[in-house]
Design an enzyme around this catalytic site. Structure first.
Site, PDB file in Angstrom:
ATOM      1  N   GLY A 211      49.515  -1.441   4.055  1.00 45.76           N
ATOM      2  CA  GLY A 211      49.201  -1.219   2.723  1.00 45.76           C
ATOM      3  C   GLY A 211      50.628  -2.868   2.436  1.00 45.76           C
ATOM      4  N   ILE A 212      50.500  -3.070   1.274  1.00 50.86           N
ATOM      5  CA  ILE A 212      50.795  -4.567   0.778  1.00 50.86           C
ATOM      6  C   ILE A 212      52.479  -4.985   2.227  1.00 50.86           C
ATOM      7  CG2 ILE A 212      52.324  -5.498  -0.640  1.00 50.86           C
ATOM      8  CD1 ILE A 212      50.894  -3.872  -2.807  1.00 50.86           C
ATOM      9  N   ASP A 254      65.201   4.279   7.072  1.00 54.36           N
ATOM     10  CA  ASP A 254      64.847   4.571   5.969  1.00 54.36           C
ATOM     11  C   ASP A 254      66.202   3.671   4.986  1.00 54.36           C
ATOM     12  OD1 ASP A 254      65.386   5.951   3.774  1.00 54.36           O
ATOM     13  OD2 ASP A 254      64.514   7.814   4.082  1.00 54.36           O
ATOM     14  N   ASN A 278      59.662  -4.146  -0.296  1.00 55.59           N
ATOM     15  CA  ASN A 278      58.602  -3.876  -0.612  1.00 55.59           C
ATOM     16  C   ASN A 278      58.026  -2.375  -0.799  1.00 55.59           C
ATOM     17  OD1 ASN A 278      55.206  -3.905  -0.658  1.00 55.59           O
ATOM     18  ND2 ASN A 278      56.149  -2.296   1.075  1.00 55.59           N
ATOM     19  N   ASN A 337      53.625   4.496 -17.925  1.00 53.38           N
ATOM     20  CA  ASN A 337      51.962   4.986 -18.139  1.00 53.38           C
ATOM     21  C   ASN A 337      52.335   6.296 -17.332  1.00 53.38           C
ATOM     22  OD1 ASN A 337      49.700   4.750 -16.508  1.00 53.38           O
ATOM     23  ND2 ASN A 337      50.171   4.600 -14.515  1.00 53.38           N
ATOM     24  N   TYR A 343      58.464   6.388 -11.957  1.00 56.86           N
ATOM     25  CA  TYR A 343      57.794   5.135 -10.942  1.00 56.86           C
ATOM     26  C   TYR A 343      58.740   3.641 -11.443  1.00 56.86           C
ATOM     27  CZ  TYR A 343      54.963   1.942  -8.544  1.00 56.86           C
ATOM     28  OH  TYR A 343      54.475   0.663  -8.116  1.00 56.86           O
ATOM     29  N   LYS A 347      60.328   0.488 -11.264  1.00 58.79           N
ATOM     30  CA  LYS A 347      60.235  -0.081 -11.660  1.00 58.79           C
ATOM     31  C   LYS A 347      60.521  -1.861 -12.753  1.00 58.79           C
ATOM     32  CE  LYS A 347      58.171  -0.190  -7.423  1.00 58.79           C
ATOM     33  NZ  LYS A 347      58.035  -0.407  -6.144  1.00 58.79           N
TER      34      LYS A 347
HETATM   35  P1  NAD Z   1      51.554   1.885   0.392  1.00 51.76           P
HETATM   36  O1  NAD Z   1      52.423   3.450   0.231  1.00 51.76           O
HETATM   37  O2  NAD Z   1      51.007   1.430   1.456  1.00 51.76           O
HETATM   38  O3  NAD Z   1      53.160   1.349   1.134  1.00 51.76           O
HETATM   39  C1  NAD Z   1      54.931   1.826   1.154  1.00 51.76           C
HETATM   40  C2  NAD Z   1      55.768   2.122   2.380  1.00 51.76           C
HETATM   41  O4  NAD Z   1      56.595   1.646   2.536  1.00 51.76           O
HETATM   42  C3  NAD Z   1      55.101   2.492   2.976  1.00 51.76           C
HETATM   43  O5  NAD Z   1      54.475   2.355   4.752  1.00 51.76           O
HETATM   44  C4  NAD Z   1      56.504   3.814   3.228  1.00 51.76           C
HETATM   45  O6  NAD Z   1      56.182   4.493   4.428  1.00 51.76           O
HETATM   46  C5  NAD Z   1      57.587   3.229   2.984  1.00 51.76           C
HETATM   47  N1  NAD Z   1      58.448   3.636   2.687  1.00 51.76           N
HETATM   48  C6  NAD Z   1      58.400   4.943   1.321  1.00 51.76           C
HETATM   49  N2  NAD Z   1      59.639   4.731   1.942  1.00 51.76           N
HETATM   50  C7  NAD Z   1      60.879   4.119   2.733  1.00 51.76           C
HETATM   51  C8  NAD Z   1      62.297   4.584   2.834  1.00 51.76           C
HETATM   52  N3  NAD Z   1      62.997   5.174   2.093  1.00 51.76           N
HETATM   53  N4  NAD Z   1      63.018   3.153   3.785  1.00 51.76           N
HETATM   54  C9  NAD Z   1      61.251   2.824   3.892  1.00 51.76           C
HETATM   55  N5  NAD Z   1      59.947   2.572   4.287  1.00 51.76           N
HETATM   56  C10 NAD Z   1      59.827   3.400   3.091  1.00 51.76           C
HETATM   57  O7  NAD Z   1      51.963   1.284  -0.690  1.00 51.76           O
HETATM   58  P2  NAD Z   1      51.921  -0.244  -1.531  1.00 51.76           P
HETATM   59  O8  NAD Z   1      50.603   0.709  -1.784  1.00 51.76           O
HETATM   60  O9  NAD Z   1      51.572  -1.090  -0.176  1.00 51.76           O
HETATM   61  O10 NAD Z   1      52.878  -0.414  -2.186  1.00 51.76           O
HETATM   62  C11 NAD Z   1      54.106  -1.331  -1.965  1.00 51.76           C
HETATM   63  C12 NAD Z   1      54.694  -2.077  -2.648  1.00 51.76           C
HETATM   64  O11 NAD Z   1      54.006  -1.948  -3.623  1.00 51.76           O
HETATM   65  C13 NAD Z   1      55.701  -0.386  -3.307  1.00 51.76           C
HETATM   66  O12 NAD Z   1      56.592  -1.013  -4.251  1.00 51.76           O
HETATM   67  C14 NAD Z   1      54.470  -0.052  -4.963  1.00 51.76           C
HETATM   68  O13 NAD Z   1      55.034   0.410  -5.823  1.00 51.76           O
HETATM   69  C15 NAD Z   1      54.150  -1.176  -5.441  1.00 51.76           C
HETATM   70  N6  NAD Z   1      52.869  -1.710  -6.077  1.00 51.76           N
HETATM   71  C16 NAD Z   1      51.568  -1.119  -5.796  1.00 51.76           C
HETATM   72  C17 NAD Z   1      50.172  -1.698  -6.091  1.00 51.76           C
HETATM   73  C18 NAD Z   1      49.354  -0.488  -6.113  1.00 51.76           C
HETATM   74  O14 NAD Z   1      48.311  -0.891  -6.840  1.00 51.76           O
HETATM   75  N7  NAD Z   1      48.707  -0.483  -4.373  1.00 51.76           N
HETATM   76  C19 NAD Z   1      50.891  -1.357  -7.621  1.00 51.76           C
HETATM   77  C20 NAD Z   1      51.867  -1.994  -7.771  1.00 51.76           C
HETATM   78  C21 NAD Z   1      53.052  -2.074  -7.214  1.00 51.76           C
END
Ligand code: NAD
Length: 437
Positions: A211-212, A254, A278, A337, A343, A347
């Site tokens: 992801g991001i 973790d 992230n 939300n 969540y 945030k």
């Molecule tokens: P995702 O679920 O695809 O990726 C998140 C990653 O964080 C995963 O690889 C996961 O294994 C890792 N992770 C989770 N818990 C962890 C921990 N305890 N220790 C280490 N790693 C951990 O999510 P994403 O969509 O890529 O989102 C990334 C960030 O962006 C997050 O903080 C999310 O809240 C934020 N965000 C995403 C969106 C969206 O539309 N996708 C919107 C707003 C905010």
């Protein structure tokens, strides 16, 4: 990868015409940056500059032809409104944009530069400074259907040299999904903007297996950083593959682990230049149905661990002078939300932490800022039911969801030397999503 069928259809002229005829939304495919940043991102582009013209040399330095009038559609309109000191003076905005806005090219850029209202000398000047935000937000809604963006840059007195990096970002294709936002430049900064601005720097990205986070690790590496990628141990395989590809270091860990900060410092050999928090999770339920594990885990991963790791690394002196810390909030933390009290609280907490640390660490030349993504096309959002997913995409100025790389671009910019004048900003990367706008 996007599964946005309307966007795919709208990319072809024939189906785009058909969609228009039957009244379907026709999102404009966005022009995005590709590959590493280049010294002149606006080469062969024309920028019309209005208001004070002191920004001319800066914009020319980005490769653009800076003009006061243009017969060809300009790529960008920039208005320096720092001289607007009264409500009546706002008329200058109308006079500049009214005759020109229709002629701006698709995926164009509007940037208005102003002073922060807090620095105003009188009531009229304070009102005029704040008025710029309403103007920019509204204009971003009007031009979004053409894939164009409008943003505000405020510059505190004495911080003028800090404007170059943010202006470069907002005018370039790297900010494709940032619109209707304000960035505040509060300190001056040096702005080396050659190729590979992160060469010789060490950056750590949490949640980098996909992801991001993955997109961010890739962009930081592309800009020259040695990247340490961190994710939970079950993601070790993906993490190792990414680290090998980027010539970086894999850290399966973790982030809530009590030894996390020490392990990060060790992996960075005691010196980290860029820290990107992230990693994040959702555990959605309405509050009445939410068990305590969902609450605790979400707050722990998204907020408590971010505070603990950052504070420990700062105490250990592991974040270098000139360092950058970028946190990831969410528009859910701004708008709230249903089903996400845990969540959204985490945030919002991240946004509060960003403002606090931004202020505290500015004098140590460490810039702390955050991004607040809107609807981004990731595994997380693809799991949302179709109707809600469509609302998330279309209820925005740009009429589409963003890509992980859009957030990665904003994080990469906030990690760069040119972002040294920004402290405590929470930048929405949301395409002007109406949620909480
Ligand atoms: P995702 O679920 O695809 O990726 C998140 C990653 O964080 C995963 O690889 C996961 O294994 C890792 N992770 C989770 N818990 C962890 C921990 N305890 N220790 C280490 N790693 C951990 O999510 P994403 O969509 O890529 O989102 C990334 C960030 O962006 C997050 O903080 C999310 O809240 C934020 N965000 C995403 C969106 C969206 O539309 N996708 C919107 C707003 C905010």
């Amino acid at each position: 990868m996007s599964t946005d069928t309307l966007l795919a259809w709208a990319s072809k002229p024939a189906s785009r015409r058909m969609m228009s005829m039957v009244g379907l939304p026709t999102p404009q495919p966005l022009a995005r940056g590709e590959g590493p940043c280049i010294a002149e991102p606006l080469a062969e582009r024309r920028v019309v500059l209005g208001g004070d013209d002191v920004l001319g040399p800066l914009i020319s330095g980005l490769g653009a032809e800076v003009v006061t009038e243009s017969e060809e559609p300009p790529s960008a309109l920039v208005f320096d409104a720092r001289g607007v000191g009264s409500a009546e003076g706002l008329r200058a905005l109308y006079d500049f944009f009214h005759p020109r806005i229709r002629g701006m090219a698709r995926c164009g850029r509007v940037v208005v530069v102003g002073c922060p209202a807090a620095a105003a000398a009188n009531a009229g000047s304070a009102a005029a400074s704040e008025a710029l935000l309403g103007f920019v937000k509204s204009l971003s809604k009007e031009i979004g259907r053409k894939g164009s963006t409008a943003n505000l840059l405020t510059v505190s007195p004495g911080a003028e040299s800090g404007i170059a990096g943010p202006l470069r970002f907002l005018l370039s294709p790297r900010s494709a999904f940032v619109t209707g936002q304000a960035l505040a430049v509060s300190t001056s900064t040096a702005n080396p903007h050659g190729a590979q601005p992160l060469a010789g720097k060490t950056a750590l990205v949490t949640g980098a297996a996909r992801g991001i986070g993955e997109a961010t690790a890739r962009r930081l590496a592309e800009e020259g950083a040695r990247v340490i990628v961190l994710d939970i141990p079950p993601e070790a395989e993906a993490l190792t593959a990414l680290a090998e590809e980027l010539d970086g270091v894999s850290l399966p860990l973790d982030i809530t682990d009590p030894t996390a900060a020490a392990d990060i410092a060790a992996a960075a050999s005691g010196r980290l230049d860029v820290l990107v928090h992230n990693a994040g999770i959702t555990r959605d339920k309405t509050l009445a149905k939410m068990d305590e594990q969902r609450w605790d885990l979400t707050i722990d991963v998204n907020l408590t661990s971010v505070i603990a790791v950052t504070e420990t690394l700062i105490e250990k002196g592991a974040i270098s002078e000139g360092g950058r810390i970028v946190l990831v909030s969410s528009i859910a933390g701004i708008a709230g939300n249903a089903g996400q009290t845990n969540y959204a609280a985490s945030k919002s907490g991240v946004a509060g932490l960003t403002r606090y640390l931004g202020c505290q660490l500015a004098e140590r030349d460490i810039a702390v800022n955050a991004v607040a993504p809107g609807f981004i096309e990731t595994r997380l959002t693809h799991a949302i039911p179709f109707t809600i997913r469509e609302v998330g995409r279309r209820f925005s100025n740009l009429n589409q969801g963003g890509l992980p790389v859009d957030v990665a671009e904003a994080i990469t910019f906030l990690s760069s030397p040119g972002a040294g004048g920004l402290h405590g900003n929470v930048l929405r990367v949301c395409g002007g999503n109406l949620l909480g706008a």
